[in-house]
Write a protein that holds these residues in place. Sequence first.
Motif, PDB file in Angstrom:
ATOM      1  N   SER A  39       0.814  -1.212   0.000  1.00 11.88           N
ATOM      2  CA  SER A  39       0.000   0.000   0.000  1.00 11.88           C
ATOM      3  C   SER A  39       0.854   1.271   0.000  1.00 11.88           C
ATOM      4  O   SER A  39       0.485   2.278  -0.616  1.00 11.88           O
ATOM      5  N   GLY A  40       2.013   1.241   0.659  1.00 16.11           N
ATOM      6  CA  GLY A  40       2.856   2.431   0.724  1.00 16.11           C
ATOM      7  C   GLY A  40       3.624   2.716  -0.550  1.00 16.11           C
ATOM      8  O   GLY A  40       4.120   3.837  -0.743  1.00 16.11           O
ATOM      9  N   VAL A  41       3.746   1.722  -1.445  1.00 24.88           N
ATOM     10  CA  VAL A  41       4.515   1.917  -2.682  1.00 24.88           C
ATOM     11  C   VAL A  41       3.623   1.864  -3.917  1.00 24.88           C
ATOM     12  O   VAL A  41       4.116   1.725  -5.033  1.00 24.88           O
ATOM     13  N   ILE A  42       2.307   1.958  -3.724  1.00 22.30           N
ATOM     14  CA  ILE A  42       1.404   1.932  -4.880  1.00 22.30           C
ATOM     15  C   ILE A  42       1.744   3.036  -5.886  1.00 22.30           C
ATOM     16  O   ILE A  42       1.750   2.783  -7.106  1.00 22.30           O
ATOM     17  N   PRO A  43       2.049   4.289  -5.450  1.00 24.06           N
ATOM     18  CA  PRO A  43       2.446   5.298  -6.456  1.00 24.06           C
ATOM     19  C   PRO A  43       3.672   4.879  -7.264  1.00 24.06           C
ATOM     20  O   PRO A  43       3.742   5.139  -8.474  1.00 24.06           O
ATOM     21  N   ASP A  44       4.637   4.220  -6.627  1.00 19.53           N
ATOM     22  CA  ASP A  44       5.819   3.739  -7.352  1.00 19.53           C
ATOM     23  C   ASP A  44       5.449   2.628  -8.327  1.00 19.53           C
ATOM     24  O   ASP A  44       5.998   2.557  -9.437  1.00 19.53           O
ATOM     25  N   LEU A  45       4.532   1.738  -7.917  1.00 19.68           N
ATOM     26  CA  LEU A  45       4.086   0.674  -8.820  1.00 19.68           C
ATOM     27  C   LEU A  45       3.363   1.260 -10.028  1.00 19.68           C
ATOM     28  O   LEU A  45       3.544   0.800 -11.164  1.00 19.68           O
ATOM     29  N   ILE A  46       2.538   2.284  -9.777  1.00 14.07           N
ATOM     30  CA  ILE A  46       1.814   2.936 -10.873  1.00 14.07           C
ATOM     31  C   ILE A  46       2.798   3.554 -11.864  1.00 14.07           C
ATOM     32  O   ILE A  46       2.639   3.438 -13.092  1.00 14.07           O
ATOM     33  N   GLU A  47       3.853   4.179 -11.332  1.00 17.51           N
ATOM     34  CA  GLU A  47       4.842   4.810 -12.216  1.00 17.51           C
ATOM     35  C   GLU A  47       5.628   3.772 -13.012  1.00 17.51           C
ATOM     36  O   GLU A  47       5.869   3.945 -14.210  1.00 17.51           O
ATOM     37  N   PHE A  49       4.826   0.393 -13.686  1.00 16.10           N
ATOM     38  CA  PHE A  49       4.041  -0.482 -14.564  1.00 16.10           C
ATOM     39  C   PHE A  49       3.070   0.283 -15.462  1.00 16.10           C
ATOM     40  O   PHE A  49       2.452  -0.307 -16.344  1.00 16.10           O
ATOM     41  N   SER A  50       2.895   1.571 -15.198  1.00 12.74           N
ATOM     42  CA  SER A  50       1.988   2.415 -15.999  1.00 12.74           C
ATOM     43  C   SER A  50       0.551   1.892 -15.975  1.00 12.74           C
ATOM     44  O   SER A  50      -0.147   1.893 -16.995  1.00 12.74           O
ATOM     45  N   PHE A  51       0.107   1.423 -14.802  1.00 10.91           N
ATOM     46  CA  PHE A  51      -1.299   1.039 -14.702  1.00 10.91           C
ATOM     47  C   PHE A  51      -2.046   2.057 -13.853  1.00 10.91           C
ATOM     48  O   PHE A  51      -1.459   3.010 -13.311  1.00 10.91           O
ATOM     49  N   SER A  52      -3.359   1.883 -13.731  1.00 11.20           N
ATOM     50  CA  SER A  52      -4.210   2.851 -13.043  1.00 11.20           C
ATOM     51  C   SER A  52      -4.142   2.651 -11.531  1.00 11.20           C
ATOM     52  O   SER A  52      -3.616   1.645 -11.036  1.00 11.20           O
ATOM     53  N   ARG A  53      -4.714   3.611 -10.817  1.00 11.27           N
ATOM     54  CA  ARG A  53      -4.792   3.505  -9.358  1.00 11.27           C
ATOM     55  C   ARG A  53      -5.611   2.277  -8.957  1.00 11.27           C
ATOM     56  O   ARG A  53      -5.299   1.600  -7.975  1.00 11.27           O
ATOM     57  N   ALA A  54      -6.656   1.965  -9.730  1.00 14.24           N
ATOM     58  CA  ALA A  54      -7.494   0.802  -9.416  1.00 14.24           C
ATOM     59  C   ALA A  54      -6.686  -0.491  -9.494  1.00 14.24           C
ATOM     60  O   ALA A  54      -6.834  -1.373  -8.645  1.00 14.24           O
ATOM     61  N   VAL A  55      -5.812  -0.603 -10.490  1.00 12.39           N
ATOM     62  CA  VAL A  55      -4.975  -1.800 -10.608  1.00 12.39           C
ATOM     63  C   VAL A  55      -3.945  -1.819  -9.479  1.00 12.39           C
ATOM     64  O   VAL A  55      -3.612  -2.881  -8.941  1.00 12.39           O
ATOM     65  N   GLY A  56      -3.450  -0.650  -9.091  1.00  4.38           N
ATOM     66  CA  GLY A  56      -2.543  -0.586  -7.954  1.00  4.38           C
ATOM     67  C   GLY A  56      -3.205  -1.107  -6.691  1.00  4.38           C
ATOM     68  O   GLY A  56      -2.592  -1.859  -5.913  1.00  4.38           O
ATOM     69  N   MET A 166       9.636   3.270   3.572  1.00  2.00           N
ATOM     70  CA  MET A 166      10.558   2.837   2.529  1.00  2.00           C
ATOM     71  C   MET A 166      10.388   3.694   1.274  1.00  2.00           C
ATOM     72  O   MET A 166      11.375   4.120   0.652  1.00  2.00           O
ATOM     73  N   ALA A 167       9.140   3.983   0.918  1.00  6.66           N
ATOM     74  CA  ALA A 167       8.886   4.841  -0.245  1.00  6.66           C
ATOM     75  C   ALA A 167       9.386   6.252   0.012  1.00  6.66           C
ATOM     76  O   ALA A 167       9.968   6.897  -0.870  1.00  6.66           O
ATOM     77  N   ASN A 168       9.178   6.742   1.220  1.00  5.29           N
ATOM     78  CA  ASN A 168       9.595   8.097   1.571  1.00  5.29           C
ATOM     79  C   ASN A 168      11.118   8.239   1.552  1.00  5.29           C
ATOM     80  O   ASN A 168      11.655   9.316   1.274  1.00  5.29           O
ATOM     81  N   ALA A 169      11.827   7.117   1.825  1.00  8.22           N
ATOM     82  CA  ALA A 169      13.291   7.131   1.824  1.00  8.22           C
ATOM     83  C   ALA A 169      13.864   6.956   0.424  1.00  8.22           C
ATOM     84  O   ALA A 169      15.088   6.986   0.248  1.00  8.22           O
ATOM     85  N   GLY A 170      12.991   6.737  -0.561  1.00 11.78           N
ATOM     86  CA  GLY A 170      13.456   6.576  -1.929  1.00 11.78           C
ATOM     87  C   GLY A 170      13.913   5.179  -2.278  1.00 11.78           C
ATOM     88  O   GLY A 170      14.548   4.966  -3.320  1.00 11.78           O
TER      89      GLY A 170
END
Length: 482
Positions: A39-47, A49-56, A166-170
């Motif tokens: 859940s904390g890295v969903i924005p990174d997964l979206i970037e 894999f280029s999928f939507s928020r719903a797929v995230g 982890m996402a916040n730390a890059g």
Amino acid sequence: MGPQSPDNPKTWSKGYRWYITTLAAVLLLNATFASSAPSGVIPDLIEYFSFSRAVGTLTIAIFVAGYCVGPLAWGPLSESYGRKPVFVFTFIVYTGFQIGCALSRNTASILIFRFLGGVFAASPLANSGAVIADIWDPAVRGEAMAIFTLAPFAGPTFGPIVSGFMANAGVSWRWVFWVLAMFTGTCLALVIFTLPETYVPILLVKRAQRLRKETGDNRYWAPLEREDKSIGERIKHVFARPFVVLVHEPMLIAITLYMSFMYGCLYLLFEAYPIVFTQGHNLNQGMSGLMFLPIFIGGITGVIIYLFFFNPRYERAIAAFAPYPVPPEYRMEVCMLAAPIFAGSFFWFGWTSYPSISLWAPMLSGIPLGVGVIFLFLGLFNYTIDAYLFVAASALSAITVVRSLFGAGFPLFATQMYVALNPRWASTLLGCIATLLGPIPFILRYYGHHLRRRSKYAPTGDLPIKPPSEEMKEKERAARAV
């Protein structure tokens, strides 16, 4: 196996049994932590894999959907082959799928690995509670179960905290899954080297095999060795029985509906909290994950209250009803308190979610939410075991499957609901539904014994519903002596 036999798990040292209890809880914590960790890295997964928020969001929901399949197989398999072999096999495969997620290069692979990971991660959901039942007598089992109950709710609350920071730390999103793989691999090693077999029928098989080998006498055998079921009968027993029990039992339908809604709401918060705290209060991913911590604090508070107040009351009831068992309805006392607390926490969260109000106000609503969830889970879980006894495993399997469907489905519409209605009215809707479900514990407390008398699967309908007189107790003791 006799009550004093050294092979009987209930005769093992108390320290050793508490270690097994802790390990069983850690295995369950591992599975539930993995469910929410992305859940904390969903924005990174979206970037990536280029999928939507719903797929995230689906990366969380599809893992929980795996819980709908796994318990139907792992529970019955543990009753045929033992608890430990099932844990070893499932955790080996589960570790492999975590590595697969870490190495995924496309959307299909990560979704498939997440689903299959959830199927095999469901092994502790089906068997960790059974291990505790194997090693503890009813008098102590309540304490062990109260502590154990923290695991399925601590895991989902820790997931967003760890991955958020982890996402916040890059850190790369892949490291979330590498951490999960290392955690799972450590659990696998502990299972292999420190977890004994605890299922008595399997222990009897091992004893019979040992005696045949030592004496050469083939008359030694265990009941499980004489079972002769066809493949069709086994499949029917594994997959059909839980649902057969469910559709015939109004009590179980009501309990399943309540627990499933509660479980779905817990996973819905993984979408609701970012809207309130990340967007509304401009928190980063790490700090937004910390907002889940009060839910865990509430869970700990609930366990402490249960151990020091409700469990002693139940122990007094055991003494008052002896030699009869305590009616299942006495388990509803804690749920009657929890029902309004659980519903009220959503009204609290919703109407303090304005960005102009301090974030401490909606954050602290997690404490009563955690208390309510723990109380409801303990009461309804124990009621199911007490009421259904010999088919309790099937009843609990049905609850696990249905509640997992809710846990997988609620996050999929949570964002749309909280955006369309805004956090105030979306939370109010949940609070209203919780209020409508709130009378269920009260109905079971005062009318459950009537339902049990009409039940096809609950063999407890003839129990006294009030503490028997001393004369009745003496007659029962004399009858048992004869």
